[in-house]
Design a protein around this motif. Structure first.
Motif, mmCIF file in Angstrom:
data_model
loop_
_atom_site.group_PDB
_atom_site.id
_atom_site.type_symbol
_atom_site.label_atom_id
_atom_site.label_comp_id
_atom_site.label_asym_id
_atom_site.label_seq_id
_atom_site.Cartn_x
_atom_site.Cartn_y
_atom_site.Cartn_z
ATOM 1 N N UNK A 97 0.825 -1.213 0.000
ATOM 2 C CA UNK A 97 0.000 0.000 0.000
ATOM 3 C C UNK A 97 0.858 1.262 0.000
ATOM 4 N N UNK A 98 2.186 1.102 0.043
ATOM 5 C CA UNK A 98 3.084 2.246 -0.024
ATOM 6 C C UNK A 98 3.408 2.875 1.322
ATOM 7 N N UNK A 99 3.233 2.131 2.391
ATOM 8 C CA UNK A 99 3.549 2.647 3.721
ATOM 9 C C UNK A 99 5.055 2.918 3.809
ATOM 10 N N UNK A 100 5.435 4.129 4.236
ATOM 11 C CA UNK A 100 6.865 4.473 4.347
ATOM 12 C C UNK A 100 7.593 3.567 5.353
ATOM 13 N N UNK A 101 8.892 3.341 5.147
ATOM 14 C CA UNK A 101 9.664 2.455 6.028
ATOM 15 C C UNK A 101 9.577 2.815 7.515
ATOM 16 N N UNK A 102 9.611 4.102 7.843
ATOM 17 C CA UNK A 102 9.531 4.489 9.263
ATOM 18 C C UNK A 102 8.185 4.075 9.858
ATOM 19 N N UNK A 103 7.126 4.243 9.096
ATOM 20 C CA UNK A 103 5.791 3.844 9.574
ATOM 21 C C UNK A 103 5.694 2.317 9.633
ATOM 22 N N UNK A 104 6.338 1.622 8.710
ATOM 23 C CA UNK A 104 6.333 0.152 8.729
ATOM 24 C C UNK A 104 6.964 -0.365 10.022
ATOM 25 N N UNK A 105 8.027 0.295 10.468
ATOM 26 C CA UNK A 105 8.656 -0.111 11.728
ATOM 27 C C UNK A 105 7.688 0.054 12.890
#
Length: 157
Positions: A97-105
């Motif tokens: 869905x394109x979630x940024x890496x920082x948000x994925x963490x």
């Protein structure tokens, strides 16, 4: 000479009171960080079964909290599924869905923290897996296993 000990005693007493006040203030500051759902839900996820089921749908961590909540409850109640695969599929959907890496963490931490916290809070409740609750868990788990991670998990009736 009698006045010197009295002055020293008064100064010592004031210093002891000041030290007590400072210590009490420090202790209150430390305790102030502890709280429950309303004031300071752990920003890493939900700390209890109750927090997980009452998370607001507009909370940025609602999806990982509710998927992890369902995974924990389903595991505890003996549902046959692969919790690791559910986690992997959920995280892959967030990434697609394109979630940024920082948000994925943050999402990963919320998922893992919530799942373990929920297991820890329900593990001693022998009547947790009642008929109504397992029906609600089944509905949510089926939806999640199908790839629908919308944050509207069913509260156990």
């Amino acid at each position: 000479m009698d006045k010197i000990p009295a002055i020293m005693l008064e100064t010592t007493t004031r210093m002891a009171v000041a030290a007590s006040v400072i210590t009490a203030g420090f202790a209150l500051t430390l305790v102030g960080g502890c709280g429950t759902i309303g004031s300071s839900r752990n920003k890493e996820g939900a700390a209890t079964d109750i927090e997980a089921r009452t998370v607001k749908p507009d909370d940025p961590l609602a999806r990982p909290i509710q998927v992890a909540w369902t995974s924990a409850r389903a595991s505890y109640c003996g549902f046959i599924f692969d919790p690791g695969q559910l986690r992997a599929n959920y995280l892959a959907s967030e990434s697609r869905a394109g979630t940024p890496p920082a948000q994925m963490q943050k999402i990963e931490r919320a998922y893992d923290y919530t799942r373990q916290s929920v297991i820890d809070t329900i593990k001693d409740n022998l009547s947790y897996c009642n008929k109504e609750r397992t029906a609600a868990i089944r509905a949510d788990l089926t939806r999640y296993l199908a790839g629908d991670y919308a944050p509207h998990a069913k509260v156990a009736r």
